[in-house]
Design a protein around this motif. Structure first.
Motif, PDB file in Angstrom:
ATOM      1  N   VAL A 129     -41.829   6.121 -76.805  1.00  0.00           N
ATOM      2  CA  VAL A 129     -40.958   5.318 -77.654  1.00  0.00           C
ATOM      3  C   VAL A 129     -39.913   4.693 -76.749  1.00  0.00           C
ATOM      4  O   VAL A 129     -39.403   5.349 -75.832  1.00  0.00           O
ATOM      5  N   TYR A 130     -39.583   3.440 -77.005  1.00  0.00           N
ATOM      6  CA  TYR A 130     -38.608   2.730 -76.175  1.00  0.00           C
ATOM      7  C   TYR A 130     -37.385   2.374 -77.018  1.00  0.00           C
ATOM      8  O   TYR A 130     -37.505   1.905 -78.148  1.00  0.00           O
ATOM      9  N   ALA A 131     -36.227   2.640 -76.452  1.00  0.00           N
ATOM     10  CA  ALA A 131     -34.966   2.347 -77.123  1.00  0.00           C
ATOM     11  C   ALA A 131     -34.198   1.320 -76.298  1.00  0.00           C
ATOM     12  O   ALA A 131     -34.168   1.400 -75.064  1.00  0.00           O
ATOM     13  N   PHE A 132     -33.593   0.367 -76.972  1.00  0.00           N
ATOM     14  CA  PHE A 132     -32.816  -0.644 -76.242  1.00  0.00           C
ATOM     15  C   PHE A 132     -31.823  -1.313 -77.179  1.00  0.00           C
ATOM     16  O   PHE A 132     -31.963  -1.280 -78.403  1.00  0.00           O
ATOM     17  N   TYR A 133     -30.819  -1.910 -76.574  1.00  0.00           N
ATOM     18  CA  TYR A 133     -29.815  -2.651 -77.318  1.00  0.00           C
ATOM     19  C   TYR A 133     -30.172  -4.129 -77.303  1.00  0.00           C
ATOM     20  O   TYR A 133     -30.748  -4.651 -76.349  1.00  0.00           O
ATOM     21  N   LEU A 134     -29.799  -4.794 -78.392  1.00  0.00           N
ATOM     22  CA  LEU A 134     -30.008  -6.236 -78.498  1.00  0.00           C
ATOM     23  C   LEU A 134     -28.667  -6.913 -78.741  1.00  0.00           C
ATOM     24  O   LEU A 134     -27.936  -6.556 -79.666  1.00  0.00           O
ATOM     25  N   ASN A 135     -28.356  -7.882 -77.890  1.00  0.00           N
ATOM     26  CA  ASN A 135     -27.164  -8.701 -78.076  1.00  0.00           C
ATOM     27  C   ASN A 135     -27.578  -9.965 -78.827  1.00  0.00           C
ATOM     28  O   ASN A 135     -28.307 -10.793 -78.296  1.00  0.00           O
ATOM     29  N   MET A 136     -27.119 -10.099 -80.068  1.00  0.00           N
ATOM     30  CA  MET A 136     -27.566 -11.189 -80.934  1.00  0.00           C
ATOM     31  C   MET A 136     -26.842 -12.504 -80.678  1.00  0.00           C
ATOM     32  O   MET A 136     -27.214 -13.541 -81.246  1.00  0.00           O
ATOM     33  N   ASN A 137     -25.819 -12.492 -79.828  1.00  0.00           N
ATOM     34  CA  ASN A 137     -25.055 -13.712 -79.562  1.00  0.00           C
ATOM     35  C   ASN A 137     -25.944 -14.814 -78.998  1.00  0.00           C
ATOM     36  O   ASN A 137     -26.686 -14.604 -78.044  1.00  0.00           O
ATOM     37  N   GLY A 138     -25.868 -15.982 -79.608  1.00  0.00           N
ATOM     38  CA  GLY A 138     -26.613 -17.141 -79.113  1.00  0.00           C
ATOM     39  C   GLY A 138     -28.052 -17.199 -79.583  1.00  0.00           C
ATOM     40  O   GLY A 138     -28.773 -18.142 -79.229  1.00  0.00           O
ATOM     41  N   LEU A 139     -28.487 -16.243 -80.380  1.00  0.00           N
ATOM     42  CA  LEU A 139     -29.862 -16.237 -80.867  1.00  0.00           C
ATOM     43  C   LEU A 139     -29.924 -16.820 -82.278  1.00  0.00           C
ATOM     44  O   LEU A 139     -29.067 -16.559 -83.118  1.00  0.00           O
ATOM     45  N   LYS A 140     -30.950 -17.589 -82.534  1.00  0.00           N
ATOM     46  CA  LYS A 140     -31.175 -18.100 -83.881  1.00  0.00           C
ATOM     47  C   LYS A 140     -31.963 -17.050 -84.659  1.00  0.00           C
ATOM     48  O   LYS A 140     -33.046 -16.644 -84.230  1.00  0.00           O
ATOM     49  N   THR A 141     -31.423 -16.620 -85.776  1.00  0.00           N
ATOM     50  CA  THR A 141     -32.055 -15.543 -86.533  1.00  0.00           C
ATOM     51  C   THR A 141     -32.206 -15.932 -88.002  1.00  0.00           C
ATOM     52  O   THR A 141     -31.529 -16.841 -88.505  1.00  0.00           O
ATOM     53  N   TYR A 142     -33.107 -15.223 -88.652  1.00  0.00           N
ATOM     54  CA  TYR A 142     -33.225 -15.327 -90.115  1.00  0.00           C
ATOM     55  C   TYR A 142     -33.526 -13.937 -90.634  1.00  0.00           C
ATOM     56  O   TYR A 142     -34.360 -13.221 -90.068  1.00  0.00           O
ATOM     57  N   GLU A 143     -32.834 -13.552 -91.716  1.00  0.00           N
ATOM     58  CA  GLU A 143     -33.026 -12.213 -92.254  1.00  0.00           C
ATOM     59  C   GLU A 143     -33.590 -12.262 -93.669  1.00  0.00           C
ATOM     60  O   GLU A 143     -33.062 -12.950 -94.536  1.00  0.00           O
ATOM     61  N   PHE A 144     -34.671 -11.539 -93.869  1.00  0.00           N
ATOM     62  CA  PHE A 144     -35.285 -11.395 -95.188  1.00  0.00           C
ATOM     63  C   PHE A 144     -34.769 -10.142 -95.869  1.00  0.00           C
ATOM     64  O   PHE A 144     -34.456  -9.144 -95.218  1.00  0.00           O
ATOM     65  N   SER A 145     -34.730 -10.177 -97.187  1.00  0.00           N
ATOM     66  CA  SER A 145     -34.501  -8.988 -97.996  1.00  0.00           C
ATOM     67  C   SER A 145     -35.826  -8.578 -98.620  1.00  0.00           C
ATOM     68  O   SER A 145     -36.815  -9.320 -98.547  1.00  0.00           O
ATOM     69  N   ALA A 146     -35.853  -7.418 -99.254  1.00  0.00           N
ATOM     70  CA  ALA A 146     -37.085  -6.959 -99.898  1.00  0.00           C
ATOM     71  C   ALA A 146     -37.218  -7.658-101.244  1.00  0.00           C
ATOM     72  O   ALA A 146     -37.049  -7.065-102.315  1.00  0.00           O
ATOM     73  N   ASP A 147     -37.513  -8.952-101.186  1.00  0.00           N
ATOM     74  CA  ASP A 147     -37.593  -9.756-102.398  1.00  0.00           C
ATOM     75  C   ASP A 147     -38.853 -10.620-102.374  1.00  0.00           C
ATOM     76  O   ASP A 147     -39.721 -10.461-101.507  1.00  0.00           O
ATOM     77  N   LEU A 148     -38.955 -11.558-103.325  1.00  0.00           N
ATOM     78  CA  LEU A 148     -40.151 -12.380-103.449  1.00  0.00           C
ATOM     79  C   LEU A 148     -40.407 -13.210-102.195  1.00  0.00           C
ATOM     80  O   LEU A 148     -41.551 -13.339-101.751  1.00  0.00           O
ATOM     81  N   GLU A 149     -39.357 -13.777-101.624  1.00  0.00           N
ATOM     82  CA  GLU A 149     -39.527 -14.597-100.423  1.00  0.00           C
ATOM     83  C   GLU A 149     -40.184 -13.796 -99.303  1.00  0.00           C
ATOM     84  O   GLU A 149     -41.111 -14.269 -98.641  1.00  0.00           O
ATOM     85  N   TRP A 150     -39.710 -12.570 -99.088  1.00  0.00           N
ATOM     86  CA  TRP A 150     -40.289 -11.708 -98.062  1.00  0.00           C
ATOM     87  C   TRP A 150     -41.734 -11.343 -98.404  1.00  0.00           C
ATOM     88  O   TRP A 150     -42.610 -11.351 -97.537  1.00  0.00           O
ATOM     89  N   MET A 151     -42.010 -11.030 -99.662  1.00  0.00           N
ATOM     90  CA  MET A 151     -43.360 -10.680-100.092  1.00  0.00           C
ATOM     91  C   MET A 151     -44.330 -11.821 -99.813  1.00  0.00           C
ATOM     92  O   MET A 151     -45.444 -11.612 -99.312  1.00  0.00           O
ATOM     93  N   LEU A 152     -43.919 -13.040-100.106  1.00  0.00           N
ATOM     94  CA  LEU A 152     -44.777 -14.205 -99.871  1.00  0.00           C
ATOM     95  C   LEU A 152     -44.950 -14.460 -98.376  1.00  0.00           C
ATOM     96  O   LEU A 152     -46.050 -14.817 -97.916  1.00  0.00           O
ATOM     97  N   ALA A 153     -43.864 -14.280 -97.605  1.00  0.00           N
ATOM     98  CA  ALA A 153     -43.944 -14.499 -96.158  1.00  0.00           C
ATOM     99  C   ALA A 153     -44.923 -13.530 -95.505  1.00  0.00           C
ATOM    100  O   ALA A 153     -45.802 -13.942 -94.724  1.00  0.00           O
ATOM    101  N   ILE A 154     -44.808 -12.230 -95.832  1.00  0.00           N
ATOM    102  CA  ILE A 154     -45.704 -11.235 -95.255  1.00  0.00           C
ATOM    103  C   ILE A 154     -47.148 -11.518 -95.657  1.00  0.00           C
ATOM    104  O   ILE A 154     -48.066 -11.484 -94.833  1.00  0.00           O
ATOM    105  N   SER A 155     -47.363 -11.802 -96.934  1.00  0.00           N
ATOM    106  CA  SER A 155     -48.711 -12.079 -97.418  1.00  0.00           C
ATOM    107  C   SER A 155     -49.306 -13.295 -96.717  1.00  0.00           C
ATOM    108  O   SER A 155     -50.488 -13.295 -96.341  1.00  0.00           O
TER     109      SER A 155
END
Length: 284
Positions: A129-155
């Motif tokens: 198992v590998y553990a590491f830190y992530l510095n999110m500064n300067g990264l473009k991100t998008y966060e899903f919740s456990a909702d319909l949008e996420w369900m459709l994206a995974i499918s």
């Protein structure tokens, strides 16, 4: 790549009050190998690591869990994530080894829980198992919740909704994550995929699916999609899981799967005839 092997070897001896010779007798690892390991003059083999870590674990020393807790306490403004790998990672992390049929296509996947990463590899031959830190500064991100949008994206990314790939709902989701370096989303395990497949096959409604998945929430995963995201990974720490420790996580995985099935069936019953089926969502 960092690891705790030298420090752990010393800690094991100090914890049990034994010498290198005595540890050698208990583990089957030669005293010379132990001496070289403790001075970082030796890159240990999986056989040596198995002997050392299985001895510690069977005697009640939870080294890997302690490492995870210590790292978590020190994370400050960084994100601590864990990656359970089927193979030992040598050198830099690359996106080239990822298959395209994952939750969001090719990428490097990590989760926020050490236990979840350990559970993931418990059925594989891998011990790392590998553990590491992530510095999110300067990264473009998008966060899903456990909702319909996420369900459709995974499918969709799992190949179940190809007939709707030009529908505005799907193109809208794709446009939201287009150009992202990191996607943050709920972890989907095998039982969740079964539920999502039932949703895609019009066997259950979106409400049944959503509540089933929320009942079995496993935490967040971080999906690294670009080289820029990989460059934001801090020093990776490699942790070895011996077979006896893996067996515990394998048992937890089985228990988790059984509990998940029960929660899923209950959610399906409670939300029966509520919500919409997949074709109703796309052709409302």
């Amino acid at each position: 790549m960092n690891n705790y092997y030298a420090r752990d070897c010393k800690s094991i001896r100090e914890c049990f009050g034994i010498t290198q010779t005595e540890l050698s007798e208990q583990t089957g690892v030669s005293r010379v190998t132990l001496a070289r390991l403790e001075t970082n003059a030796h890159s240990p083999s999986p056989t040596s690591l198995e002997g050392i870590y299985s001895f510690a674990y069977e005697n009640g020393m939870m080294i890997n869990e302690d490492h995870a807790d210590i790292m978590d306490d020190d994370k400050k403004d960084r994100v601590l994530v864990f990656h359970g790998s089927k193979n030992q990672i040598k050198g830099s992390v690359s996106l080239e080894h990822s298959k395209g049929s994952n939750d969001f296509g090719k990428g490097f996947y990590a989760g926020e829980s050490f236990a979840q990463a350990a559970t993931f590899i418990s059925s594989f031959r891998s011990h790392f198992v590998y553990a590491f830190y992530l510095n999110m500064n300067g990264l473009k991100t998008y966060e899903f919740s456990a909702d319909l949008e996420w369900m459709l994206a995974i499918s969709f990314f799992r190949g179940r909704l190809k007939e709707y790939e030009n529908h505005p709902i799907i193109t809208g989701i794709i446009n939201k994550i287009k150009g992202c370096d990191v996607i943050i989303a709920p972890i989907a395990d095998n039982s969740m995929y079964e539920t999502l497949n039932e949703f895609a096959d019009k066997e259950i409604t979106d409400e049944q699916c959503r509540h089933s998945i929320r009942a079995n929430y496993l935490g967040k995963q971080y999906v690294f999609l670009t080289d820029k995201a990989l460059a934001a990974i801090g020093n990776m720490n490699e942790m070895y899981l011996p077979e006896n420790e893996k067996e515990i996580y394998k048992k937890q995985r089985i228990e988790q799967f059984e509990a998940s099935k029960n929660k899923t069936e209950l959610a399906k019953l409670n939300y029966r005839r509520k919500g919409k089926y997949i074709d109703e969502i796309f052709f409302k």
